[in-house]
Design an enzyme around this catalytic site. Sequence first.
Site, PDB file in Angstrom:
ATOM      1  N   TYR A   3      -8.071  17.311  34.378  1.00  0.00           N
ATOM      2  CA  TYR A   3      -8.775  18.598  34.354  1.00  0.00           C
ATOM      3  C   TYR A   3     -10.082  18.521  35.137  1.00  0.00           C
ATOM      4  CZ  TYR A   3     -11.318  22.620  32.455  1.00  0.00           C
ATOM      5  OH  TYR A   3     -12.042  23.782  32.313  1.00  0.00           O
ATOM      6  N   LYS A  56     -11.238  20.697  38.568  1.00  0.00           N
ATOM      7  CA  LYS A  56     -12.391  21.588  38.603  1.00  0.00           C
ATOM      8  C   LYS A  56     -13.421  21.135  39.639  1.00  0.00           C
ATOM      9  CE  LYS A  56     -10.928  24.557  35.685  1.00  0.00           C
ATOM     10  NZ  LYS A  56     -10.579  25.935  36.160  1.00  0.00           N
TER      11      LYS A  56
END
Length: 252
Positions: free
Chosen positions: A156, A160
Amino acid sequence: MQAGDMTGKAVLVTGAAAGLGRATAIRLARAGADVAIVDIDAANLAETAMAIEMEGVRVLNRPADLAARENCLAVVADAAAAFGRLDALCNVAGIMIPSHTTSMSAEAYEKTIAINLSAPFYLCQAAIPHLLETDGAIVNVTSCAAFRGQAYFAAYCATKAGLTHMTKALAMEYTHKPIRINAVAPGGMMTTLASNIRLLEDGDRSLLSRISPLRGLVEIDEVAEVVAFLATDAARAFHGACLNVDKGITAD
């Protein structure tokens, strides 16, 4: 920050079935925009569509799995065809799958990359020609995780950080064009996505304190206001920016 007037304009918002995506879509509808909404969750997306219709604007309800490139290209084409134009793309959709790095499945990893990084790229790729015609805008939703490592969320965090830098690279590529490309990096919010995350039973809870907001969670509507603002002409001075809306979690 106050969103500008979007009367007569059209926007595409992903992840609009709930949380920040829904709040952003409704905020832009209140600014006068016609809104195309996308999410894999068709039932909750229909609820968002009804809320948008209550604002007196047109809505295109387009359930789709953005993990597939062809779906990304299709939803942009459908939005432009439905409204005859496209003035903003808001890439809000995202997923978080906690895992020890050594045990994360290939399926979970690839899905995280597909939704959080590949989909925004393909959506931008398809939307940019339309946005160049309307002096439009792209707003990518990244995360404070782009700037601070989070244990058990390596994939994740990577997506990002990648999306944040992709935003800056696109902004540089189109510096001499009338398109604006920016990002918003929220801190922790009580979204459906966050509430559905189950922390690892054998995870080290002391590591999670590094990302705990000292001032509390960020309100969804506060972030939606910033995303909507960047999507409108009121933010014409912003290009290549990443606005951190995280109550100071990335200040240190």
